[in-house]
Design an enzyme around this catalytic site. Sequence first.
Site, PDB file in Angstrom:
ATOM      1  N   PRO A 204       0.845  -1.199   0.000  1.00 44.79           N
ATOM      2  CA  PRO A 204       0.000   0.000   0.000  1.00 44.79           C
ATOM      3  C   PRO A 204       0.876   1.242   0.000  1.00 44.79           C
ATOM      4  O   PRO A 204       1.824   1.350   0.782  1.00 44.79           O
ATOM      5  CB  PRO A 204      -0.782  -0.124   1.314  1.00 44.79           C
ATOM      6  CG  PRO A 204       0.078  -0.972   2.199  1.00 44.79           C
ATOM      7  CD  PRO A 204       0.801  -1.920   1.283  1.00 44.79           C
TER       8      PRO A 204
ATOM      9  N   CYS B  59       2.854   4.083   9.052  1.00 43.59           N
ATOM     10  CA  CYS B  59       3.043   5.391   8.419  1.00 43.59           C
ATOM     11  C   CYS B  59       3.903   6.278   9.323  1.00 43.59           C
ATOM     12  O   CYS B  59       3.539   6.532  10.474  1.00 43.59           O
ATOM     13  CB  CYS B  59       1.703   6.062   8.150  1.00 43.59           C
ATOM     14  SG  CYS B  59       1.868   7.667   7.323  1.00 43.59           S
TER      15      CYS B  59
END
Length: 330
Positions: A13, A97
């Site tokens: 992703p 992240c």
Amino acid sequence: MTSAFPFKLSLAPMEGVTNPLMRNQIAQHGGLDLLCTEFIRISSNTPSLRVLKKQVVKTDDIPLSVQIMGNDASLMASSAKLMVDCGADIVDVNMGCPTKRAVKGGVGSAMLKDTSLCYQVLSAMREQVSCALSAKIRAGFDNKEDVFEILKAIVDSGADFLAVHPRRRIDHYKGQSDWRIIAALKEKSPIPVIGNGDVLTAADAIRMFKETNCDGVMIGRGALANPWIFLQTSQIMAGQEAFIPQWQDIYNFYKGMCDAFTDFCDSESGTLNKTKEMLMYFSLNLPEPAPFRQAIGRSQSLKEMMNNLHSLLKENQALCGKTICALGEV
């Protein structure tokens, strides 16, 4: 999950990149076992159907993992159920992240500082979905030793597998990712472990399997530089001769991508910028990328850009084969 882990090769992703159009373009070449969406942020409400219709889009019969990012256990659980209702085969939690915005909001890699929160979010989601549940993590926030406590929280929550990018949050994307962390997690984990990080060629993917004993390899930037990397890796794993794209193959791929962006974007400038972005990733293959980047970057129209690309590839076709989109030293 079955004992034979089905997701040997997956597209990572990537925010702003792994939209349905890009996933479809890369999947055309084969070799992929799993596609992943860019993360969908879960903040104060569950996502709208309008947002989900743009992201939860399947490509042929390839399983789709929908990644969500948030830290409210109840909202994440209800959102996970919504993802499944919209067609997700897997729901994944973004715990990696590293951006300042994510950390300030207590999501992404910030969750790695609180293993009880990791457990609460994943276990709440586990109660709501019967599909595969996973987490994508980093090697701790600022201490690699924390990764084993994070592993325990993920396993105890009932998650089916995890993916690890073996850099800490404070490392961002600097330095070399430490594949020894993948190997250590795999040795201790009762659930499958997918390795991720610094896989730029098919040879890198094969080496990650061998060096870490991981169950799967997830590729991000390497797939943007070489869209054939999944096909090449799967062919090598099957004992076959790997496909080496020639300059015409490379041109046709980006021509198809440009055409797809034309249908996706509202203007020629939007298509131009999107295609330029992908060609900048491709230039990572080149021993001297500056002339290529300058010619593509200065193009003022789609026609000019594609003409420049055609000329650059044709004039430098000697670089194709084992240099451009190469296998590496297998």
